[in-house]
Design an enzyme around this catalytic site. Structure first.
Site, PDB file in Angstrom:
ATOM      1  N   HIS A 112       0.827  -1.216   0.000  1.00 37.33           N
ATOM      2  CA  HIS A 112       0.000   0.000   0.000  1.00 37.33           C
ATOM      3  C   HIS A 112       0.853   1.254   0.000  1.00 37.33           C
ATOM      4  CE1 HIS A 112       0.405  -1.617   4.111  1.00 37.33           C
ATOM      5  NE2 HIS A 112       0.541  -0.352   4.502  1.00 37.33           N
TER       6      HIS A 112
HETATM    7  P1  AMP Z   1       1.496   0.337   7.433  1.00 29.00           P
HETATM    8  O1  AMP Z   1       2.125   0.613   8.745  1.00 29.00           O
HETATM    9  O2  AMP Z   1       2.293   0.934   6.295  1.00 29.00           O
HETATM   10  O3  AMP Z   1       1.163  -1.105   7.215  1.00 29.00           O
HETATM   11  O4  AMP Z   1       0.154   1.170   7.418  1.00 29.00           O
HETATM   12  C1  AMP Z   1      -1.106   0.590   7.513  1.00 29.00           C
HETATM   13  C2  AMP Z   1      -2.136   1.695   7.406  1.00 29.00           C
HETATM   14  O5  AMP Z   1      -3.411   1.088   7.318  1.00 29.00           O
HETATM   15  C3  AMP Z   1      -2.173   2.626   8.609  1.00 29.00           C
HETATM   16  O6  AMP Z   1      -2.094   3.973   8.151  1.00 29.00           O
HETATM   17  C4  AMP Z   1      -3.523   2.326   9.284  1.00 29.00           C
HETATM   18  O7  AMP Z   1      -4.122   3.483   9.821  1.00 29.00           O
HETATM   19  C5  AMP Z   1      -4.331   1.793   8.127  1.00 29.00           C
HETATM   20  N1  AMP Z   1      -5.354   0.806   8.506  1.00 29.00           N
HETATM   21  C6  AMP Z   1      -5.273  -0.116   9.473  1.00 29.00           C
HETATM   22  N2  AMP Z   1      -6.354  -0.931   9.444  1.00 29.00           N
HETATM   23  C7  AMP Z   1      -7.122  -0.503   8.417  1.00 29.00           C
HETATM   24  C8  AMP Z   1      -8.345  -0.937   7.867  1.00 29.00           C
HETATM   25  N3  AMP Z   1      -8.995  -1.998   8.371  1.00 29.00           N
HETATM   26  N4  AMP Z   1      -8.853  -0.269   6.816  1.00 29.00           N
HETATM   27  C9  AMP Z   1      -8.214   0.813   6.307  1.00 29.00           C
HETATM   28  N5  AMP Z   1      -7.047   1.271   6.783  1.00 29.00           N
HETATM   29  C10 AMP Z   1      -6.500   0.630   7.813  1.00 29.00           C
END
Ligand code: AMP
Ligand code: ZN
Length: 202
Positions: A112
């Site tokens: 992502h």
């Molecule tokens: P990372 O640390 O790069 O894996 O970032 C994961 C991102 O996903 C963080 O910014 C979280 O706030 C976001 N996140 C976590 N759970 C969800 C979810 N269920 N749906 C959408 N975003 C999420």
């Protein structure tokens, strides 16, 4: 006693949607209320726990777990992810500054791309880890990752040890580089920049 759902809680915590928390993005990718853009290759969603006023994620529809799983054939896909995000912010937030990039070590499944406004002002931004993951070199610029992949045929990432160092580094304001003793102090300091910006555009 019933616990109220805390909308600022990261999904590493028990309030998260059903299923393993690390797979939460896969569920959100199918949720129309979170989807902003979608085509054959990618989906752009709102981050459920935004760490700034505006925070979005662009994910490939194909099952690519993370940066380590990429090879040179994915350069066009990464460029497309970048362009979808860039177009969205140009169209919807033309006067706001954003940065676009990847965490060196992601906590959630599925590659992502973060697209985040640089105010860093959000009730969901609570911990030193949150702060340092967006304001140190743990955050890898999207264009640099694309170049890195094009040049090396894979993404060369900072070592685990270096990532730990980034995460543990002192809390530093991303605008003036002042240091803060703790998150409440830093968050208060950030507001002074936002207030200054607000007054200067009057
Ligand atoms: P990372 O640390 O790069 O894996 O970032 C994961 C991102 O996903 C963080 O910014 C979280 O706030 C976001 N996140 C976590 N759970 C969800 C979810 N269920 N749906 C959408 N975003 C999420
Ligand atoms: Zn500052």
């Amino acid at each position: 006693m019933r616990r109220r759902l805390d909308k600022t809680k990261d999904d590493h915590e028990p309030n998260a949607k059903k299923g393993h928390w690390a797979s939460g993005l896969l569920t959100t990718m199918k949720d129309k209320t979170y989807i902003l853009e979608k085509d054959d290759l990618v989906t752009m969603i709102k981050d459920m726990y935004p760490k700034a006023k505006y925070h979005y994620l662009v994910l490939p529809n194909e099952n690519i777990s993370n940066l380590k799983a990429l090879n040179a054939s994915k350069v066009p896909l990464l460029e497309h992810m970048h362009n979808i995000g860039k177009k969205y912010i140009q169209k919807n937030h033309s006067n706001i500054t954003f940065k676009m990039g990847y965490h060196a070590e992601a906590s959630m499944h599925r590659l992502h791309l973060h697209i985040i406004s640089v105010d860093m002002n959000s009730p969901c931004l609570k911990t030193k880890k949150h702060w340092n993951s967006f304001t140190t070199d743990f955050f890898l610029d999207s264009n640099e990752i694309i170049e890195n992949l094009r040049k090396n045929g894979k993404v060369l990432l900072p070592s685990k040890q270096l990532c730990e160092t980034y995460m543990k580094s002192a809390l530093k304001c991303h605008k003036c580089h002042d240091t803060a003793r703790n998150m409440p102090e830093l968050k208060k300091h950030i507001l002074t920049h936002l207030e200054h910006d607000r007054l200067s555009v009057r």
